[in-house]
Write a protein that holds these residues in place. Structure first.
Motif, mmCIF file in Angstrom:
data_model
loop_
_atom_site.group_PDB
_atom_site.id
_atom_site.type_symbol
_atom_site.label_atom_id
_atom_site.label_comp_id
_atom_site.label_asym_id
_atom_site.label_seq_id
_atom_site.Cartn_x
_atom_site.Cartn_y
_atom_site.Cartn_z
ATOM 1 N N MET A 50 0.562 -1.567 -0.336
ATOM 2 C CA MET A 50 -0.392 -0.056 0.169
ATOM 3 C C MET A 50 0.921 1.404 -0.004
ATOM 4 N N CYS A 51 1.916 1.084 0.756
ATOM 5 C CA CYS A 51 2.598 2.163 0.446
ATOM 6 C C CYS A 51 4.202 2.890 -0.507
ATOM 7 N N PRO A 52 4.338 4.052 -0.713
ATOM 8 C CA PRO A 52 5.596 4.133 -1.375
ATOM 9 C C PRO A 52 6.623 3.721 -1.727
ATOM 10 N N ARG A 53 7.396 3.133 -2.641
ATOM 11 C CA ARG A 53 8.506 2.166 -3.161
ATOM 12 C C ARG A 53 9.851 2.315 -1.443
ATOM 13 N N THR A 54 9.389 3.790 -1.139
ATOM 14 C CA THR A 54 10.842 4.348 -0.538
ATOM 15 C C THR A 54 9.961 4.183 1.099
ATOM 16 N N THR A 55 9.458 3.899 1.000
ATOM 17 C CA THR A 55 8.634 4.339 2.862
ATOM 18 C C THR A 55 8.650 2.962 3.215
ATOM 19 N N ALA A 56 8.054 1.587 2.086
ATOM 20 C CA ALA A 56 8.285 0.396 2.225
ATOM 21 C C ALA A 56 10.376 -0.565 1.969
ATOM 22 N N ALA A 57 10.844 0.337 1.912
ATOM 23 C CA ALA A 57 12.266 -0.176 1.927
ATOM 24 C C ALA A 57 12.696 -0.059 3.111
ATOM 25 N N VAL A 58 12.169 1.517 3.546
ATOM 26 C CA VAL A 58 12.802 1.946 4.803
ATOM 27 C C VAL A 58 13.089 0.616 6.382
ATOM 28 N N LEU A 59 11.367 0.947 5.705
ATOM 29 C CA LEU A 59 10.650 -0.421 6.981
ATOM 30 C C LEU A 59 10.560 -1.911 7.118
ATOM 31 N N CYS A 60 11.059 -2.228 5.612
ATOM 32 C CA CYS A 60 11.361 -3.665 5.731
ATOM 33 C C CYS A 60 13.146 -3.563 5.808
ATOM 34 N N ALA A 61 14.061 -2.718 6.140
ATOM 35 C CA ALA A 61 15.212 -2.630 6.740
ATOM 36 C C ALA A 61 15.576 -2.818 8.186
ATOM 37 N N ALA A 62 13.756 -1.608 8.902
ATOM 38 C CA ALA A 62 13.918 -1.655 10.119
ATOM 39 C C ALA A 62 13.564 -3.505 11.097
ATOM 40 N N MET A 63 13.241 -3.189 9.545
ATOM 41 C CA MET A 63 12.035 -5.540 10.247
ATOM 42 C C MET A 63 13.731 -6.123 10.476
ATOM 43 N N ALA A 64 14.431 -6.108 9.241
ATOM 44 C CA ALA A 64 15.240 -6.746 8.934
ATOM 45 C C ALA A 64 17.034 -6.329 10.334
ATOM 46 N N LEU A 65 16.739 -5.206 10.954
ATOM 47 C CA LEU A 65 17.778 -4.609 11.683
ATOM 48 C C LEU A 65 16.967 -5.410 13.447
ATOM 49 N N LEU A 66 15.685 -4.943 12.962
ATOM 50 C CA LEU A 66 14.586 -5.608 14.233
ATOM 51 C C LEU A 66 15.229 -7.405 14.656
ATOM 52 N N THR A 67 14.980 -7.761 13.659
ATOM 53 C CA THR A 67 14.627 -9.381 13.736
ATOM 54 C C THR A 67 16.512 -9.666 13.626
ATOM 55 N N VAL A 68 17.566 -8.811 13.610
ATOM 56 C CA VAL A 68 18.776 -9.684 13.735
ATOM 57 C C VAL A 68 18.838 -9.098 15.652
ATOM 58 N N LEU A 69 18.572 -7.995 15.630
ATOM 59 C CA LEU A 69 19.022 -7.305 16.882
ATOM 60 C C LEU A 69 18.508 -8.260 18.503
ATOM 61 N N VAL A 70 17.008 -8.493 17.923
ATOM 62 C CA VAL A 70 16.198 -9.651 18.155
ATOM 63 C C VAL A 70 16.906 -11.043 18.908
ATOM 64 N N TYR A 71 17.351 -11.337 17.883
ATOM 65 C CA TYR A 71 18.478 -12.769 18.213
ATOM 66 C C TYR A 71 19.402 -12.086 18.647
ATOM 67 N N GLU A 72 20.187 -10.950 19.037
ATOM 68 C CA GLU A 72 20.631 -10.838 18.948
ATOM 69 C C GLU A 72 21.011 -10.606 20.648
ATOM 70 N N ILE A 73 19.830 -10.680 21.303
ATOM 71 C CA ILE A 73 19.637 -10.292 22.732
ATOM 72 C C ILE A 73 19.220 -11.460 23.511
ATOM 73 N N SER A 74 18.772 -11.796 22.452
ATOM 74 C CA SER A 74 17.786 -13.594 23.244
ATOM 75 C C SER A 74 19.104 -14.317 23.527
ATOM 76 N N ALA A 75 18.480 -14.882 24.898
ATOM 77 C CA ALA A 75 18.775 -16.284 26.087
ATOM 78 C C ALA A 75 19.482 -16.866 24.895
ATOM 79 N N THR A 76 19.086 -17.649 24.085
ATOM 80 C CA THR A 76 19.865 -18.556 23.430
ATOM 81 C C THR A 76 20.469 -18.050 22.247
ATOM 82 N N PRO A 77 21.258 -17.830 22.204
ATOM 83 C CA PRO A 77 21.966 -17.648 20.996
ATOM 84 C C PRO A 77 21.542 -18.787 19.732
#
Length: 358
Positions: free
Chosen positions: A93-120
């Motif tokens: 539904m959103c413009p390409r730039t907005t979608a790409a920024v949020l996709c990058a934020a989601m990918a970063l979130l994924t890495v961060l969540v796994y990094e701070i996970s109790a079980t690496p």
């Protein structure tokens, strides 16, 4: 893209189901208290408004996912279902730039969540999670592009139908108007001519109704091809009956052509002869030439205009009829030119690839 009540109701239902499942899962997780349950619910509940506010929905879910992980409650609740749905919606539904920024934020979130996970986790798990994020984004973009193309196709179809209606109505109503005027003019002095004109009005009206019914049938049953129109010779015969002197010349070896190309040639001839009837004056004549070449089909319609002192009116080169003919020719990979002829009168020339088909 807009939304409607039915779509909103489906989204509310989906969010409700995911929220209930999330709360049940959290309640059975050791050490998870009310805060964890609230954050888990916030990772899916905003999905109810994904079509109304897609960016805000995904932002709330990302923040809730991050806080859930920071509080030490584990990885993504519900396997990140709410986040994937939000990512798909933003990409759709959103413009390409907005979608790409949020996709990058989601990918970063994924890495961060796994990094701070109790079980690496294994590095392959992190890569797989990021790929799932990218796939959700790609699916959303593909859906957006598909919807856009579908909209364009619908617009082209509406334009085609508008051209068909214009061609049918303009031609037959021009004949009806001309012959009705003639019948009224000679009714008291030349009864045979008046009767012939009235008969032509009736014939043209019936043909118009037949073509309109055929067009309506095409709209009702979209997978059926429209019946081909009558050939050029029949069109010339009817135009002559309407009072216009038309000369027809057909050259070249006639071959079978696709139905849509035949319709294009016929409609251009019909519109051009209609313009002669409307604009060129009562003493005008027309010459229609159809050449079946080895590589292209060429149709030329030239009117002489009125030889009287008052010059004949020529159709405006930018008029709807000529514009429609140009658009019709372009749809079949051809071209159409229209303008005054050096020797007088007005000429329309259509050139189409002999094998054109859509």
């Amino acid at each position: 893209m807009g939304t409607n009540f039915r779509q909103l109701r489906m989204d509310v239902f989906l969010a409700g189901v995911l929220t209930v499942l999330s709360l049940i899962t959290t309640a059975h997780t050791p050490g998870a208290g009310p805060a964890a349950g609230t954050l888990a619910a916030l990772t899916v509940a905003p999905v109810a408004l994904r079509r109304v506010a897609p960016v805000a929905t995904m932002t709330v879910i990302i923040v809730a996912e991050l806080l859930y992980a920071l509080l030490g409650h584990g990885d993504f609740p519900n396997a990140g279902a709410g986040l994937l749905v939000a990512m798909f919606t933003v990409a759709m539904m959103c413009p390409r730039t907005t979608a790409a920024v949020l996709c990058a934020a989601m990918a970063l979130l994924t890495v961060l969540v796994y990094e701070i996970s109790a079980t690496p986790p294994l590095w392959s798990e992190v890569v797989q999670a990021v790929l799932v994020t990218v796939i959700a984004w790609l699916l959303g973009r593909a859906t957006r592009n598909w919807a856009r193309e579908a909209g364009r196709a619908a617009a082209r179809e509406r334009a085609r139908i508008a051209r068909e209606l214009h061609d049918v109505v303009a031609h037959h109503m021009s004949v009806v108007s001309l012959q009705a005027g003639l019948a009224g003019y000679v009714l008291d002095r030349d009864a045979p001519t008046a009767r012939k004109a009235i008969a032509t009005v009736g014939e043209s009206s019936r043909e118009a109704l037949t073509e309109l019914r055929r067009l309506v049938d095409v709209l009702r049953v979209e997978d059926e091809d429209p019946a081909p129109p009558e050939d050029i010779a029949e069109l010339v015969r009817r135009t002559r009956a309407a009072g216009l002197a038309v000369e027809l010349t057909v050259t070249g070896e006639r071959r079978a052509v696709p139905a849509d190309l035949a319709v294009c040639v016929h409609r251009v001839a019909q519109e051009s002869l209609t313009n002669v009837l409307k604009h060129a004056g009562p003493a005008a004549t027309a010459h229609l030439r159809l050449d079946h070449g080895a590589r292209e089909v060429t149709l030329t319609i030239r009117n002489t205009g009125a030889p009287a002192a008052a010059p004949a009116r020529e159709p405006r080169p930018g008029s709807y009829g000529i514009t429609g003919m140009r658009e019709r020719a372009a749809l079949h990979g051809g071209e159409l030119s229209a303008g005054p002829h050096p020797d007088g009168g007005f000429e329309v020339r259509l050139r189409l690839p002999a094998g054109a088909a859509r």
